[in-house]
Scaffold this motif. Structure first.
Motif, PDB file in Angstrom:
ATOM      1  N   CYS A  32      -6.888  -1.058  -1.963  1.00 21.68           N
ATOM      2  CA  CYS A  32      -6.416  -0.839  -0.589  1.00 21.68           C
ATOM      3  C   CYS A  32      -5.986  -2.190  -0.027  1.00 21.68           C
ATOM      4  O   CYS A  32      -6.108  -3.231  -0.682  1.00 21.68           O
ATOM      5  CB  CYS A  32      -7.500  -0.207   0.282  1.00 21.68           C
ATOM      6  N   THR A  57       0.804  -1.224   0.000  1.00 19.96           N
ATOM      7  CA  THR A  57       0.000   0.000   0.000  1.00 19.96           C
ATOM      8  C   THR A  57       0.832   1.266   0.000  1.00 19.96           C
ATOM      9  O   THR A  57       0.334   2.333  -0.334  1.00 19.96           O
ATOM     10  CB  THR A  57      -0.917   0.028   1.235  1.00 19.96           C
ATOM     11  N   VAL A  95      -6.697   4.302   1.111  1.00 25.17           N
ATOM     12  CA  VAL A  95      -7.438   3.732   0.001  1.00 25.17           C
ATOM     13  C   VAL A  95      -7.216   4.609  -1.228  1.00 25.17           C
ATOM     14  O   VAL A  95      -7.131   5.829  -1.130  1.00 25.17           O
ATOM     15  CB  VAL A  95      -8.944   3.590   0.318  1.00 25.17           C
TER      16      VAL A  95
END
Length: 762
Positions: free
Chosen positions: A727, A470, A648
């Motif tokens: 995400c 991420t 996200v």
């Protein structure tokens, strides 16, 4: 307000030197003087374990002069001294073999040895040994010419003589290796490759053949380049030290004014990390950039030294984005440094220079090309109209050759048990020839305008493999994960100064510096009747600048820069405090030596000060699209929500599809989660893939952070269509990655994330 620093992930060290040398650093030596580029002396005092990381303390200074204060750096990064610098007892890293020459005679290749002479004079104990020695000489001569050219000009072309000699050497080495492989067994061919590799690194062999074969003119060109570099390096070092002392004093004064007498660390790593965080960068991205800046300062490879090699660049209005017509295949991909013409017959995609000419009520874009330049005019909608069918000079692929790289440890070829993977890799490299193509460049539409992350998005706190997956976008982005605007069409580039206020247009974003206050501000470029207007949407007071005939920017009034400064650090926690200053908006001139990217025919009065409140770019609809809301929620029965506080991203392509589009070697069977894991393993610290990272940016259309309930509402000004919610989080069975397709229509939209629509990464 606090942000948690993720584990330090260095994005890269002096990229030109380290990436070019695929070597393992030699063991770090304590209390030994390293002589680094710029004639700087660095000494590693001691190393100690701090938590999970081994950290070393280093000092630097001029030869025979006092050493500065100690600075700290992870041992993994400090070990690169062995690659960049030499020690007093003569142990050398790669610095001695990668000295950057500044000049080279255009005809020094006249006394380089011919292929025939090498074959005639290089003998061996038997035919195979002689052949291996000759291939080693040809391979080295290619690198010899390449280094001279690179040190003369980073982005310029090889001279005709250099092209001729390098082509002859490469062809000879390739043909000799291929012919040997055709007449011998695979085992014998592999042994031959190892043998000529050993001769390439044999110092005594090099001393023998180089004295006999390299003529005085080419030897003088290389030696003169080394001498020039040493003088230039010393000059840069002295200037860097003066700038560093000045900046350090200013930073200490500001720290003491804000925090009392405590003050924060002023070593380059800490200063760079603080500034990155203050400008909105993520924890992981800023830590990496801070270490990179600190290491460059340590060895004297400053921005000024880099600019000496590459020049100050361009300043002015440029174009950004891929212009295309759905009915034709030829595309024009504009960037700050050039335009790539793609899809023109059999020609490979190639970069060309371009210039923008602003006339009353018109804009003309001229692309460098032979036999005739490509002249484009800008339409009111931002699209371009070209000449139609036109001849384009470029290159075609006419064949391939093999380039082999070998892992070296302390100057010796690595043994199989020392290699994390193969010790030797071969790459199939295309050979090019000039060619003409005929293609249609007519009506080209302006690309859609993806927006940056929402202004209130906060960096996610991650660890382990999930952090790698991420956090890669933040670590590889120019702003350390900070929103950077991401605009297309007319944009700005270059550094402009005027009084106290400084403007830095780079990486498709604008950073404002007013005294000690700094912010990243969105901006737009308007094609006004007589000039280009740059509308800066600063929260402390928007203002407009007009581009003048002399490439300066002229405005009026004043603006406040409402930034933030690091107020303290306690372990891995960082606290911020607001800091604002007000500066005049007057005339801003580009950095000395910058090449104008735009010509403007008429002078324009300074725009009147803007009195309306600034409107964040993220709340404005994109050209041709509507502002849409996407409510993202998550459902996990029992226990804490693993997405709470996580980041996200909304993307315009599925992640594995995106990687394949930009050319990453992702297998056809790879899922989005597996593709993300592979990219993280191969392109995050200590490795890096800056080309792929830059190519990804246009595919990010929104970004944010889940609240404590695992919910977020993104406002994304994009056209209706299918987008992908990307995400990750750590579940009870391992990392979970979501890449969920979501259809967005005008108005409100929603999607729910569960363990069922995630991919589990083992």
């Amino acid at each position: 307000m606090k942000a948690h620093l993720a584990p330090a992930m260095l994005l890269g060290i002096v990229s030109t030197a380290v990436v070019a040398n695929a070597q393992q650093p030699p063991p770090l030596r304590l209390n030994v003087q390293y002589t680094c580029p710029g004639n700087m002396i660095v000494v590693v005092k001691h190393c100690e374990k701090r938590g999970e990381t081994e950290v070393c303390s280093l000092v630097k200074g001029a030869p025979n002069g006092p050493m500065g204060d100690e600075i700290s750096m992870p041992k993994a990064q400090a070990a690169a001294l062995g690659l960049m610098c030499t020690t007093q007892d003569g142990a050398a890293g790669t610095a001695s073999s990668t000295a950057k020459a500044q000049t080279a005679s255009s005809d020094y290749t006249n006394d380089l040895p011919s292929v025939e002479r090498v074959k005639a004079e290089i003998k061996g104990s038997d035919p195979t040994d002689a052949l291996a020695r000759q291939v080693a000489v040809f391979t080295y001569l290619v690198s010899y010419v390449d280094r001279i050219k690179y040190n003369r000009t980073v982005r310029g072309d090889f001279t005709p003589g250099e092209q001729k000699m390098m082509g002859a050497y490469r062809l000879a080495a390739y043909q000799m290796s291929q012919n040997y492989a055709k007449t011998h067994t695979p085992a014998e061919a592999a042994a031959f490759e190892r043998l000529h590799g050993q001769y390439e690194m044999n110092g005594a062999f090099y001393q023998d053949w180089s004295k006999r074969l390299i003529g005085p003119q080419s030897a003088a060109a290389y030696k003169g380049a080394e001498t020039s570099l040493a003088a230039s390096g010393q000059k840069h070092y002295e200037q860097e030290m003066a700038d560093y002392k000045r900046d350090s004093a200013a930073q200490q004064a500001a720290d003491k004014q804000i925090f009392g007498t405590q003050g924060l660390s002023n070593d380059p790593t800490a200063v760079a990390t603080r500034r990155c965080l203050e400008l909105g960068g993520s924890s992981a991205g800023c830590v990496g950039k801070g270490f990179m800046s600190g290491f460059k300062d340590l060895i004297g490879f400053t921005p000024e030294a880099e600019e000496e090699l590459t020049g100050p660049g361009k300043a002015g209005v440029v174009l950004s984005g891929l212009y295309k017509n759905p009915a034709t295949v030829t595309t024009l991909g504009f960037g700050e440094s050039g335009v790539t013409i793609g899809g023109c017959g059999k020609l490979v995609d190639d970069s060309h220079g371009y210039a923008i000419d602003k006339r009353p009520n018109s804009v003309r874009v001229t692309v460098d090309n032979e036999p005739n330049p490509i002249v484009l005019t800008m339409r009111p909608d931002g699209g371009l109209t070209g000449p139609g069918l036109i001849d384009v000079k470029g290159r075609i692929i006419v064949g391939y050759h093999i380039e082999t790289s070998t892992l070296m440890i302390n100057g010796v070829r690595a043994t199989p048990d020392q290699c994390n993977g193969p010790c030797q890799t071969s790459t199939r490299v295309p050979d090019y020839a000039p060619a003409m193509g005929r293609c249609s460049i007519g009506s080209l539409a302006m690309p859609p305008n993806p927006k940056a992350a929402p202004a209130n998005a906060q960096p996610a706190k991650e660890s382990g493999i999930t952090s790698l997956v991420t956090g890669f976008a933040e670590m590889l982005s120019p702003g350390g994960g900070a929103p950077t605007g991401g605009g297309v069409g007319l944009r700005m580039m270059g550094k402009y100064g005027g009084g106290i206020l400084l403007l830095d247009f780079s990486s498709n974003s604008l950073v404002l510096d007013c005294g000690q206050a700094h912010v990243r501000a969105p901006y737009t470029v308007e094609n006004a009747p007589n000039t280009f207007l740059i509308h800066v949407q600063n929260s402390g007071g928007p203002f407009t600048l007009a581009l003048q005939r002399d490439n300066s920017l002229r405005g009026a009034g004043s603006t406040s820069v409402n930034g933030r400064l690091v107020t303290g650090m306690n372990g891995d926690d960082v606290a911020f405090g607001p800091h604002s200053e007000t500066c005049e908006v007057g005339t801003f001139r580009p950095k000395t030596g910058a090449t104008p990217a735009t010509s403007v025919a008429t002078a324009t009065p300074a725009p009147a000060p803007v009195v309306t409140a600034a409107t964040p770019v993220s709340s404005s609809p994109a050209a041709g699209g509507e502002g849409m809301k996407l409510a993202i929620s998550s459902s996990f029965p029992g226990g804490a929500n693993p997405l709470a506080g996580k980041g996200v991203t909304l993307m315009s392509e599925r992640f594995d599809t995106l990687l394949r589009k930009i050319g990453a070697p992702i297998a056809a069977k790879d899922t989005p989660g597996r593709a993300a894991a592979e990219y993280s393993a191969n392109c995050l610290s200590p490795k890096s893939c800056p080309g792929y990272a830059a190519a990804m940016h246009p595919y990010y259309v929104g970004k944010g952070t889940f609240d404590s309930m695992g919910k977020i509402i993104l406002t994304v000004p994009v056209p209706a269509g299918t987008y992908f919610v990307f995400c990750s989080a750590v579940g009870p069975d391992g990392p979970l990655i979501w890449d969920v397709p979501t259809k967005l229509n005008a108005g409100d939209n929603s999607v729910t994330l569960t363990a069922g629509n995630a991919e589990l990464i083992h």
